[in-house]
Scaffold this active site. Structure first.
Site, PDB file in Angstrom:
ATOM      1  NE  ARG A 102     -10.625  -0.969   4.220  1.00  0.00           N
ATOM      2  CZ  ARG A 102     -11.203  -1.353   5.319  1.00  0.00           C
ATOM      3  NH1 ARG A 102     -12.511  -1.831   5.540  1.00  0.00           N
ATOM      4  NH2 ARG A 102     -10.601  -0.603   6.393  1.00  0.00           N
ATOM      5  CE  LYS A 141      -6.393   9.044   8.122  1.00  0.00           C
ATOM      6  NZ  LYS A 141      -7.022   7.977   8.955  1.00  0.00           N
ATOM      7  CG  ASP A 185      -9.646   7.831   6.980  1.00  0.00           C
ATOM      8  OD1 ASP A 185      -8.656   7.641   6.267  1.00  0.00           O
ATOM      9  OD2 ASP A 185      -9.403   8.078   7.865  1.00  0.00           O
ATOM     10  CE  LYS A 204      -3.054   2.952   3.208  1.00  0.00           C
ATOM     11  NZ  LYS A 204      -3.974   2.620   4.300  1.00  0.00           N
ATOM     12  CG  ASP A 252      -5.316   8.193   4.568  1.00  0.00           C
ATOM     13  OD1 ASP A 252      -6.033   8.789   4.040  1.00  0.00           O
ATOM     14  OD2 ASP A 252      -5.547   7.035   5.240  1.00  0.00           O
ATOM     15  CG  ASP A 295      -1.726   5.551   4.933  1.00  0.00           C
ATOM     16  OD1 ASP A 295      -1.549   4.244   5.354  1.00  0.00           O
ATOM     17  OD2 ASP A 295      -2.825   5.737   4.459  1.00  0.00           O
ATOM     18  CD  GLU A 310      -6.402   5.309   2.532  1.00  0.00           C
ATOM     19  OE1 GLU A 310      -7.498   5.406   3.378  1.00  0.00           O
ATOM     20  OE2 GLU A 310      -5.371   5.000   2.868  1.00  0.00           O
TER      21      GLU A 310
END
Ligand code: BES
Ligand code: MN
Ligand code: ZN
Length: 510
Positions: free
Chosen positions: A359, A285, A355, A273, A278, A296, A357
């Site tokens: 996956r 967030k 959020d 990933k 993010d 991230d 995201e």
């Protein structure tokens, strides 16, 4: 101050740099050259140890200043515990502990005497010397790129280290040097992963990350970079939906290491990933701590570092690393909660929370990896959920797998390297939680078991390939300091996966 600590190997002698460290086994006293030094100094080393109640216990050190009749001005005794009980990772940690002491004051050169009472066998001694060197090298890492004044960084104990060279004294320097070769490759991979995680997101966007990966062709990797058009042609709407709110275009990078003898060897596959930042997107967030989300892309950083390490040590395997690089931003063009996207697999996804995201990115990269490479296995790494930290804290990464052998191999590699993984469940009852009435699935489960529902989501994009998912949110970024890492960016996973490959896939074993 040099950027990288230089490591050199030299014979055992009592001629050490201004700062020197000796290893002391618990209850066994000083080894050969340390014993000589003790005699020359009229017993000063043993007197100091006794005065400081130092017995060689693991994780203890004492410092002697200006020991009489020795050419060093600081002598550090490092407890090695019971040498016959130590595994590789313990020696690596001891190397890190020694480095912290040696680098604690001004001075450009230091010595580490890799000789311990109670250790026998020339081969073992060379491996130990190389492990100590690796630990010291890893612990010396600092991210100083943006410090324009000589401010303290890392250990924070006063002035920054001026240490530039560490000499490892050992019985057979040539053997130690050659044992160190593969470890140097590993360190280079780990440093690359750390650099990528530390780099702020204004500097490292998807395009810049892809450029750094492309530069690894110098190490013999074959690197392809897919741009937005290429991913559109592949129908990767799940990944592209995450990146669409950013002015910085998404990228998919494929890195291949062709080290196997057979040209037709099915590859080992690693997927990361790579969310360069993010914000959460429209499901934004909270402000507090959001700066950490520059990390991230820790999964992608690990995969990139691993590929470099495999290439530099010329691992006899065919390995593929794939990283999905996107930035998750809110904007007038951003994905909305409630949007439904059709992934490359054809399955539709209702995006209830922008959020969740990671996956979405993995869904398309994993599908592509299987379609194109038919790999022997896939391991994905992702800073996927806060929930995995609620479950496991920052010590273990979460392991989810459809394959008991792969899971057991990863567990074993984790115990051996100290990059530990703990298996979590996958089950139909969890899978049901991501069913949606509007699409094939939704991208969030309920309030509970968040790391598991995330893994279930990913599993819907795995066909029959043996697969393991590592949720590394607690270990790859904002990680705890330890003997071989100054914290935050650890490079977690490079040693784990290198070990998996070396132990299980390089000797014809399945
Ligand atoms: N990147 C985060 C997970 C994360 C959180 C990593 C904290 C490291 C530290 C991920 O994209 C995320 O936002 N996950 C959400 C999922 C939720 C919306 C279902 C989370 O964990 O809160
Ligand atoms: Mn998120
Ligand atoms: Zn994320």
């Amino acid at each position: 101050m040099a950027d990288r600590l230089e490591i050199v190997f030299a014979p055992l002698s009592a001629h050490w740099s201004a700062a020197a460290a000796l290893l002391v086994a618990q209850g066994l006293g000083l080894a050969g050259s340390a014993k000589e030094a003790n005699q020359r100094s009229g017993g000063a080393i043993e007197r100091a140890a006794a005065a400081g109640d130092f017995t060689g216990k693991a994780k203890t050190t004492i410092e002697l200043l200006a020991p009489p009749k020795l050419d060093c001005s600081r002598l550090i005794l490092v407890g090695a515990g019971k040498p016959d009980e130590l595994k590789d990772s313990d020696w690596i940690n001891i190397g890190g502990q020694a480095l912290v002491q040696l680098a604690g004051r001004k001075g450009e050169a230091a010595s580490l005497v890799a000789e311990v009472a109670g250790v026998t066998g020339a081969k073992a001694a060379a491996e130990i010397a190389a492990d100590l060197a690796l630990g010291a090298l890893l612990r010396s890492y600092r991210f100083r790129k943006y410090l324009t004044k000589q401010a303290a960084n890392g250990d924070g104990e006063g002035a920054p280290s001026t240490l530039a060279r560490l000499t490892i004294h050992c019985a057979d320097p040539a053997a130690a040097e050659s044992a160190f070769e593969r470890r140097r490759a590993l360190a280079n991979g780990i440093f690359l992963a750390r650099d990528l995680v530390n780099e702020p997101a204004n500097v490292l966007g998807p395009v810049e990350f892809a450029e750094r990966a492309a530069a690894l062709s110098r190490a013999g990797l074959e690197v392809e970079v897919l741009d937005v058009d290429a991913m559109q042609a592949l129908k990767m709407a799940a990944l592209l939906g995450v990146g669409q709110g950013s002015v910085r275009p998404s990228r998919l990078v494929v890195m291949q290491w062709h080290g196997a003898k057979s040209k037709r060897a099915r590859p080992l596959c690693f997927v990361g990933k790579g969310v360069v930042f993010d914000t959460g997107g429209i499901s934004i967030k909270p402000a507090a701590g959001m700066e950490d989300m520059k990390g991230d892309m820790g999964g992608a950083a690990c995969v990139t570092g691993l590929m470099l390490a495999l290439a530099e040590r010329k691992a006899p395997v065919h390995a593929v690393g794939l990283i999905g690089l996107v930035e998750n931003m809110p904007s007038g063009n951003a994905q909305r909660p409630g949007d439904i996207v059709t992934s490359m697999s054809g399955q539709t996804i209702e995006v209830l929370n922008t959020d969740a995201e990671g996956r979405l990115v993995l869904a398309d990269v994993l599908w592509y990896a299987q379609e194109r490479f038919k790999p022997r296995f896939i391991v994905d790494l992702a800073t996927l959920t806060g929930a995995i930290m609620v479950a496991l804290g920052k010590e273990y990464a979460g392991l989810f797998s459809n394959d008991d052998k792969l899971a057991a191999d990863l567990f074993e590699a984790g115990e051996a390297t100290g990059e530990k993984v703990w298996r979590m469940p996958l089950a139909k009852a969890y899978d049901k939680l991501i069913d949606s009435k509007n699409a094939d699935m939704k991208n969030i489960g309920g309030r509970f078991g968040g790391a598991i529902t995330a893994a279930q989501f990913i599993q819907r994009f795995i066909r029959s390939t043996p697969w393991a998912h590592l949720d590394v949110a607690g270990v790859a970024m904002d990680s705890n300091r330890n003997d071989i890492s100054q914290g935050w960016a650890s490079g977690w996973g490079v040693r784990l996966l290198d070990r998996l490959v070396a132990d299980k896939y390089e000797r014809g074993e399945k």
